[in-house]
Design an enzyme around this catalytic site. Structure first.
Site, mmCIF file in Angstrom:
data_model
loop_
_atom_site.group_PDB
_atom_site.id
_atom_site.type_symbol
_atom_site.label_atom_id
_atom_site.label_comp_id
_atom_site.label_asym_id
_atom_site.label_seq_id
_atom_site.Cartn_x
_atom_site.Cartn_y
_atom_site.Cartn_z
ATOM 1 N N LEU A 89 0.818 -1.219 0.000
ATOM 2 C CA LEU A 89 0.000 0.000 0.000
ATOM 3 C C LEU A 89 0.852 1.269 0.000
ATOM 4 O O LEU A 89 0.382 2.339 0.388
ATOM 5 C CB LEU A 89 -0.946 -0.009 1.200
ATOM 6 N N ASP A 135 4.400 4.559 -7.335
ATOM 7 C CA ASP A 135 4.027 4.767 -5.929
ATOM 8 C C ASP A 135 4.336 6.187 -5.478
ATOM 9 O O ASP A 135 3.490 6.858 -4.881
ATOM 10 C CB ASP A 135 4.826 3.834 -5.002
HETATM 11 O O1 PMV Z 1 4.850 -3.500 -4.663
HETATM 12 P P1 PMV Z 1 4.339 -2.156 -4.990
HETATM 13 O O2 PMV Z 1 3.044 -1.828 -4.362
HETATM 14 O O3 PMV Z 1 5.335 -1.070 -4.786
HETATM 15 O O4 PMV Z 1 3.995 -2.152 -6.569
HETATM 16 C C1 PMV Z 1 4.905 -2.567 -7.527
HETATM 17 C C2 PMV Z 1 4.340 -2.277 -8.870
HETATM 18 C C3 PMV Z 1 5.140 -2.845 -10.021
HETATM 19 O O5 PMV Z 1 4.472 -2.444 -11.205
HETATM 20 C C4 PMV Z 1 5.161 -4.354 -9.964
HETATM 21 C C5 PMV Z 1 6.574 -2.332 -10.041
HETATM 22 C C6 PMV Z 1 6.695 -0.842 -10.309
HETATM 23 O O6 PMV Z 1 7.712 -0.285 -9.897
HETATM 24 O O7 PMV Z 1 5.822 -0.248 -10.931
#
Ligand code: PMV
Length: 317
Positions: A89, A135
């Site tokens: 999250l 993120d």
């Molecule tokens: O693990 P999270 O919530 O930080 O998501 C990673 C998302 C991916 O697409 C798998 C990797 C990225 O950096 O976008």
């Protein structure tokens, strides 16, 4: 700046609604900032400290990056989080964004979300070789954020580049929808899961076709958000979960929670890298979905979209 300056900033966590993993290959992805925040307070101290003890920068590379980038020393950092770490999250994205905002303010630099988003992504990249700025952008700008969105019906917020890769980052309003998160309690490594998908796509055109299908459901999902269509969006989410499972990023625990949540949801899927972490369900019966998730071994909580993004907090009187 006076010696007793204390600055706090907070940033929201995020859920990835559609497009994770495919975004690593330049495809679009959509993330929504959530109403669970991470707060960082910075102040002058006798040496660099974290939550009252001298900081071991080996274990806190995000903080090291942001503090050193601003050439600061003798700085105390205190953290306070409502985002479970390792749950997918965005706790580390929110930490990086809140810290970048607090440190910029402390150093007398203007509050500028683009600069904060850049600093936060660089901190994440330094700490874990993060594959995309998904993120950190979402935790910084809040609301709905899309990467590599190919149409002009969203506001382009900024572009970012790193090691020959370029991302466009767009934003739009937070949808008026309710989501339920189901945390498996399993911490998984994003880096390993990204590498696993890369091995698959390097050797199989089938896997690359799945990535293309994720692109399709992501774009369709965005159309559903725009016309406020939870039924259509839910279908795209569930479809995306199937595609992510084919890529090998789901696991039994995630599948169990998705199936449980689907009893009272428009749609459900893993969110983030997978392999553990959390699912997200779209529903208008959040209490029932929480119960379904809990009865199947997950830790549920209801989230609403955040509308603010990173912000400086007023000092407590
Ligand atoms: O693990 P999270 O919530 O930080 O998501 C990673 C998302 C991916 O697409 C798998 C990797 C990225 O950096 O976008």
């Amino acid at each position: 700046m006076s010696d007793d300056s204390i600055v706090s900033a907070s940033a929201p966590g995020k859920l990835i609604l559609l497009g994770e993993h495919a975004v690593v290959y330049g495809k679009p992805a959509i993330a929504i900032a959530i109403d669970k925040r991470f707060e960082c307070t910075v102040f002058p101290d006798y040496t660099d400290t974290l939550n009252g003890i001298p900081i071991d920068y080996e274990h806190h590379p995000h903080i090291k990056y942001v503090v050193r980038k601003n050439s600061l020393a003798n700085i105390g950092v205190e953290t306070d989080s409502y985002i479970p770490s390792g749950s997918g999250l965005g706790s580390s994205g929110a930490l990086s964004s809140a810290l970048a905002a607090a440190i910029r303010e402390y150093a007398g630099l203007p509050f500028d979300k683009k600069e904060i988003a850049k600093d936060a992504f660089e901190a994440e990249y330094y700490a874990q070789g993060k594959a995309s700025p998904m993120d950190t952008s979402c935790c910084t700008f809040g609301r709905t954020v899309a990467l590599n969105y190919p149409f002009d019906d969203m506001n382009e917020l900024m572009t970012m580049e790193k090691n020959g890769k370029k991302w466009s980052i767009s934003g739009s309003d937070a949808p008026d929808m309710t989501f339920v998160i189901g945390y498996t309690g399993i911490k998984a490594s994003t880096t390993e899961l990204v590498a696993k998908v890369k091995r698959y796509t390097d050797h199989s055109t089938f896997a690359s076709d799945i990535v293309d299908e994720i692109e399709f459901v992501t774009i369709e999902g965005m159309k559903c958000i725009k016309r406020n269509d939870p039924v259509g969006l839910g279908k795209m989410m569930t479809e995306d979960h199937k595609l992510l499972s084919i890529l090998g990023t789901s696991c039994n625990e995630l599948n169990k929670l998705v199936n449980a949540a689907l009893m009272h949801s428009y749609g459900a899927k893993l969110t983030g890298a997978g392999g553990g972490g959390s699912i997200v369900a779209l529903t208008d019966e959040p209490e029932k979905v929480c119960e379904d998730i809990f009865l199947h071994g997950g830790l549920p909580f209801i989230v609403k979209p955040d509308t603010v993004g990173v912000r400086i907090e007023e000092p407590e009187q």
